[in-house]
Design a protein around this motif. Structure first.
Motif, PDB file in Angstrom:
ATOM      1  N   THR A   1     -69.794 -65.404  -0.737  1.00 56.30           N
ATOM      2  CA  THR A   1     -69.042 -64.151  -0.810  1.00 56.30           C
ATOM      3  C   THR A   1     -67.588 -64.460  -0.494  1.00 56.30           C
ATOM      4  O   THR A   1     -67.298 -65.275   0.380  1.00 56.30           O
ATOM      5  CB  THR A   1     -69.584 -63.140   0.219  1.00 56.30           C
ATOM      6  OG1 THR A   1     -70.959 -62.905  -0.081  1.00 56.30           O
ATOM      7  CG2 THR A   1     -68.839 -61.816   0.158  1.00 56.30           C
TER       8      THR A   1
ATOM      9  N   ASP B   1     -69.560 -61.741  -4.735  1.00 54.83           N
ATOM     10  CA  ASP B   1     -70.524 -61.024  -3.897  1.00 54.83           C
ATOM     11  C   ASP B   1     -71.882 -61.743  -3.944  1.00 54.83           C
ATOM     12  O   ASP B   1     -72.687 -61.513  -4.850  1.00 54.83           O
ATOM     13  CB  ASP B   1     -70.637 -59.575  -4.421  1.00 54.83           C
ATOM     14  CG  ASP B   1     -71.485 -58.718  -3.508  1.00 54.83           C
ATOM     15  OD1 ASP B   1     -71.880 -59.200  -2.437  1.00 54.83           O
ATOM     16  OD2 ASP B   1     -71.735 -57.551  -3.881  1.00 54.83           O
TER      17      ASP B   1
ATOM     18  N   THR C   1     -63.633 -57.193  -2.934  1.00 52.38           N
ATOM     19  CA  THR C   1     -64.620 -58.271  -3.060  1.00 52.38           C
ATOM     20  C   THR C   1     -64.434 -58.994  -4.386  1.00 52.38           C
ATOM     21  O   THR C   1     -64.571 -58.392  -5.456  1.00 52.38           O
ATOM     22  CB  THR C   1     -66.047 -57.697  -2.972  1.00 52.38           C
ATOM     23  OG1 THR C   1     -66.139 -56.961  -1.754  1.00 52.38           O
ATOM     24  CG2 THR C   1     -67.091 -58.800  -2.984  1.00 52.38           C
TER      25      THR C   1
ATOM     26  N   ASP D   1     -66.153 -66.678   2.542  1.00 53.80           N
ATOM     27  CA  ASP D   1     -66.327 -65.850   3.753  1.00 53.80           C
ATOM     28  C   ASP D   1     -67.736 -66.045   4.310  1.00 53.80           C
ATOM     29  O   ASP D   1     -67.932 -66.133   5.514  1.00 53.80           O
ATOM     30  CB  ASP D   1     -66.109 -64.366   3.419  1.00 53.80           C
ATOM     31  CG  ASP D   1     -64.678 -64.100   2.980  1.00 53.80           C
ATOM     32  OD1 ASP D   1     -63.801 -64.904   3.336  1.00 53.80           O
ATOM     33  OD2 ASP D   1     -64.441 -63.094   2.275  1.00 53.80           O
TER      34      ASP D   1
ATOM     35  N   THR E   1     -63.770 -62.246  -0.160  1.00 57.25           N
ATOM     36  CA  THR E   1     -62.986 -60.998  -0.298  1.00 57.25           C
ATOM     37  C   THR E   1     -61.517 -61.317  -0.094  1.00 57.25           C
ATOM     38  O   THR E   1     -61.163 -62.239   0.633  1.00 57.25           O
ATOM     39  CB  THR E   1     -63.419 -59.941   0.739  1.00 57.25           C
ATOM     40  OG1 THR E   1     -63.323 -60.530   2.035  1.00 57.25           O
ATOM     41  CG2 THR E   1     -64.823 -59.447   0.517  1.00 57.25           C
ATOM     42  N   TYR E   2     -60.678 -60.511  -0.762  1.00 58.35           N
ATOM     43  CA  TYR E   2     -59.228 -60.616  -0.592  1.00 58.35           C
ATOM     44  C   TYR E   2     -58.727 -59.262  -0.107  1.00 58.35           C
ATOM     45  O   TYR E   2     -58.715 -58.307  -0.892  1.00 58.35           O
ATOM     46  CB  TYR E   2     -58.538 -60.943  -1.919  1.00 58.35           C
ATOM     47  CG  TYR E   2     -58.831 -62.335  -2.453  1.00 58.35           C
ATOM     48  CD1 TYR E   2     -58.275 -63.463  -1.868  1.00 58.35           C
ATOM     49  CD2 TYR E   2     -59.651 -62.502  -3.575  1.00 58.35           C
ATOM     50  CE1 TYR E   2     -58.527 -64.727  -2.375  1.00 58.35           C
ATOM     51  CE2 TYR E   2     -59.906 -63.770  -4.083  1.00 58.35           C
ATOM     52  CZ  TYR E   2     -59.339 -64.871  -3.478  1.00 58.35           C
ATOM     53  OH  TYR E   2     -59.585 -66.118  -3.977  1.00 58.35           O
TER      54      TYR E   2
END
Lengths: 231, 531
Positions: free
Chosen positions: A10, A20, A17, A56, A12-13
């Motif tokens: 996963t 995922d 997302t 992440d 994210t910024y």
């Protein structure tokens, strides 16, 4: 044998997302094409595998060795033995064609004579032997593509990552370079991970096409030897 | 049509304000008693003292340039590329000496290291005598000017680092560690910026006279200034100014011939496109300690020394009593100068950015030439052109000071405008044009509001540089119109050290306080737009 193994990754910024829970396994000498619209997370997969960013959650292994996991880059990019062709090619403007190809060999501390041989072989392979002393700005779009390919392949990488490398070219040149990339991949036996938003290009280049949408893998299709036939 | 006419007016104005004085000065230097004569130059060339002064100027400029680049570039890389703690604070800290008149830094070091300076009370007269000997002369001049001009290579390195395509560095990261990437890719790509910084430091040091004058190191610009202000020998002053202009022109020609060709097509990348900062790892702590110590020595110590030296209300009361009027005049002239510089720079920048005329490059080069020209040369040029009975309305009033600011500093606001206008797509103005808006309406309702951040930054830069100006104002100010930097400079000859220190603190505050307040406005505006 698995050369790349992404497991439940996963990314994210700033709350958005990009990936995922993506899992992807790539076998040696395979040609995987990730297909999807802009912003679906295809380039993020390449950047994660290259080691420019850390996942992440989840983990990434290359050649059976853990290289990134949960917010940590365990092995930096230069130790992963990967080649990459960027969307804008990212040829170094202040170096000649030879300088661009030679940079990685110098960084590895290779002796001059061996470097010269490797550079010459690679230039011959991509048909750019006559342009060794030219600067990137003095080359056509197709020639720049070949230099970018030679630079990515000269270190004999385990995996070649290609981020929409032909997107800025006209159709005729695009088709010609697809064939050249396939020829080089076969000659050198390198594993190919290729990103594009063009369906036609994807099925032309792949042994397996991974379709992505909104940060998730939607489906995987195996492409048989004759173009477009899927399993 | 309106666009063409107005921009032509701007070009003519630029020529009249900036270039005419220089040309007039050149003409006056070869006309003696109404006849063509090279007597002033013959005298200049025959004098061994002049050659010695020129050699001193060259040595000083080369040493300051070498030192500023050697320290400024690594500092810029540390602040612009790595995860060094407090890097934004450090960047702002190191810029402070550049914002205040140069001689204030020299005064501060004199208050610390002079024979009767603060150091004497701490270490005794013998050691203080040794430091005073070092301060007065070449080593002191080099150090003081280095601390003033250090921000130039530091800032240019940081700016150019932001324009390096992150993909170029990523491509290198695949095969090399960060040290190899910096050495082989990043630094060669920003090299034009480093060379530009070196050129700027060289030219600014070469034209600087207040610090060498105070620290008693004889250089060429002091000669020109002395010939005019002490002996009122205008021909000799003009002849001495011409070599300064010639060296400036030569350096700029070298820049044009070599550097512009080497400037690769680079564009600034946004925060989200850039790579994460390079991790310094175990070196983070001691590197930040090194930068902190450097900031302490170069910036904090001089400011603290001035505050300590001026401690007590008496000094400030005396300062206000003797220079309160000069302070108000300084603020007023700087505000007027900054406003006109913003307007003038905006339209000049627009002309350059849109390549409105075929001569856009000449306009750009002229403004850069005037910025690089030593202040004494511009001052003497202005006197040469405007000191006539018919033009007393200009020469006898503060208008001459404002003209000096416009002549010297238009390049700064023009360059800021160019950078800002480059970020506005041409289609914005074209859409307004298609909708039927005339040029002035397009500029007023579309382009200027979109460029408001650049306009505010331009005003701020114009204000700071007008306020700190000493060289031009010193030569051209009419009686009763002296500004604070000039007042301090003249009081330095006979004023008490605590009075001078108090005035320097007031001057520093007058620069930094409005700058600090105005600095936040563009950031607030951006937040409003993006948020």
């Amino acid at each position: 044998m698995k050369i790349v193994d992404m497991h439940s990754v996963t990314k994210t910024y700033g709350g958005a997302t990009a990936l995922d829970g993506v899992s992807l396994e790539i076998a040696e000498r395979e040609r995987i094409v990730i297909l999807g619209p802009s912003g679906c997370g295809k380039t993020t997969i390449l950047r994660l595998i290259a080691g420019f960013i850390a996942p992440d959650t989840g983990s990434i292994s290359i050649g059976g060795e853990l290289v990134s996991k949960k917010g940590r880059i365990i092995k930096p990019p230069e130790e992963r033995n990967l080649g990459m062709v960027f969307q804008d090619l990212a040829l170094w403007p202040h170096l000649s064609v030879k300088g661009n190809i030679e940079f990685g060999l110098r960084a590895r501390g290779m002796r001059k004579a061996e470097r010269e041989t490797r550079v010459r072989t690679m230039l011959d392979l991509v048909g750019m032997a006559d342009y060794a002393d030219r600067k990137p700005a003095e080359l056509s779009g197709g020639q720049q593509q070949r230099v970018a390919l030679a630079r990515a392949l000269v270190l004999e990488p385990k995996v070649l990552l290609m981020d929409e490398p032909l997107s800025s070219l006209d159709l005729e040149l695009n088709l010609r370079l697809r064939k050249e990339i396939l020829r080089l991949q076969e000659t050198l036996g390198v594993t190919l991970l290729y990103v594009t938003h063009d369906r036609d290009e994807a099925f032309d280049m792949a042994t397996r096409v991974v379709s992505m949408r909104r940060g998730r893998i939607e489906g995987v299709k195996t492409v048989s030897s004759s173009r477009g036939e899927t399993a | 049509m309106a666009r063409r006419a107005f921009l032509t007016f701007i070009v003519v104005l630029l020529l009249a304000i900036g270039m005419l004085p220089v040309l007039s000065m050149l003409a006056r230097s070869v006309i003696v008693d109404g006849r063509l004569s090279l007597a002033s130059y013959a005298g200049l060339l025959a004098s061994s003292r002049q050659w010695s002064l020129m050699r001193n100027s060259m040595v000083l400029s080369c040493l300051v340039t070498a030192l500023a680049v050697a320290v400024g570039v690594p500092l810029g890389i540390l602040l612009g590329k790595t995860d060094l703690p407090f890097r934004r604070f450090f960047a702002l800290l190191f810029v402070i000496p550049l914002l205040i008149p140069p001689y204030i830094v020299a005064v501060s070091w004199f208050d610390l290291l002079g024979r009767e300076g603060l150091l004497m009370h701490l270490v005794g007269a013998t050691a203080a005598g040794a430091t005073a000997r070092l301060l007065f002369g070449l080593p002191g001049c080099v150090f003081v000017l280095f601390s003033i001009f250090l921000p130039i290579p530091m800032l240019l390195t940081m700016i150019f680092l932001r324009t390096v395509n992150p993909r170029l560095e990523e491509a290198a990261r695949l095969v090399s560690n960060w040290r190899g990437v910096m050495k082989g890719i990043t630094i060669p790509i920003i090299l034009p910026g480093v060379l530009l910084a070196a050129m700027l430091v060289f030219i600014l040091t070469f034209g600087e006279f207040s610090v060498p004058n105070f620290l008693r190191y004889d250089v060429f610009p002091v000669e020109s200034f002395t010939q005019f202000s002490a002996f009122y020998n205008f021909e000799a002053a003009t002849a001495a100014a011409v070599p300064l202009a010639a060296v400036t022109l030569l350096v700029l020609l070298v820049e044009a011939a070599f550097l512009r060709k080497r400037t690769y097509q680079l564009r600034p990348f946004s925060e989200s496109e850039r790579l994460p900062p390079v991790e310094l790892g175990a070196r983070r702590t001691w590197l930040s300690a090194c930068v902190g110590v450097a900031g302490l020595v170069i910036v904090v110590v001089p400011v603290v020394v001035l505050i300590v030296q001026s401690a007590g209300m008496d000094a400030y009361a005396e300062a206000m009593n003797r220079a309160g009027g000069s302070l108000l005049r300084s603020l007023l002239y700087a505000a007027i100068g900054a406003t006109l510089l913003t307007v003038f720079g905006f339209f000049t920048g627009y002309l350059i950015q849109t390549k409105a005329f075929r001569c856009w490059r000449s306009v750009d080069s002229s403004t850069i030439f005037l910025l690089a020209l030593p202040s004494t040369v511009i001052g003497i040029g202005l006197i040469s052109l405007w000191n006539t009975p018919r033009t007393n309305l200009v020469y006898g009033t503060p208008v001459i000071i404002i003209l000096g600011y416009l002549a010297k500093y238009t390049a700064l606001t023009s360059r800021i405008s160019v950078a800002q206008l480059a970020q506005i797509p041409p289609s914005m103005e074209e859409a307004a044009q298609v909708a039927g808006a005339g040029w002035f309406r397009r500029m007023g309702l579309i382009v200027a509001p979109l460029a408001r951040r650049g306009l505010l930054s331009g005003w701020l830069v114009g204000y700071i540089f007008s306020l700190r100006d000493t060289g031009i104002t010193m030569l051209v100010y009419p009686p009763g119109h002296e500004t604070l930097p000039v007042r301090i400079f003249t009081l330095m000859a006979n004023g008490s050290p605590d009075l001078i220190a108090a005035l320097c603190v007031v001057m520093t505050a007058a620069t930094l306080l409005p700058a600090g307040i105005l600095w936040t406005i563009p950031n607030l505006l951006t937040r409003k737009v993006t948020g």
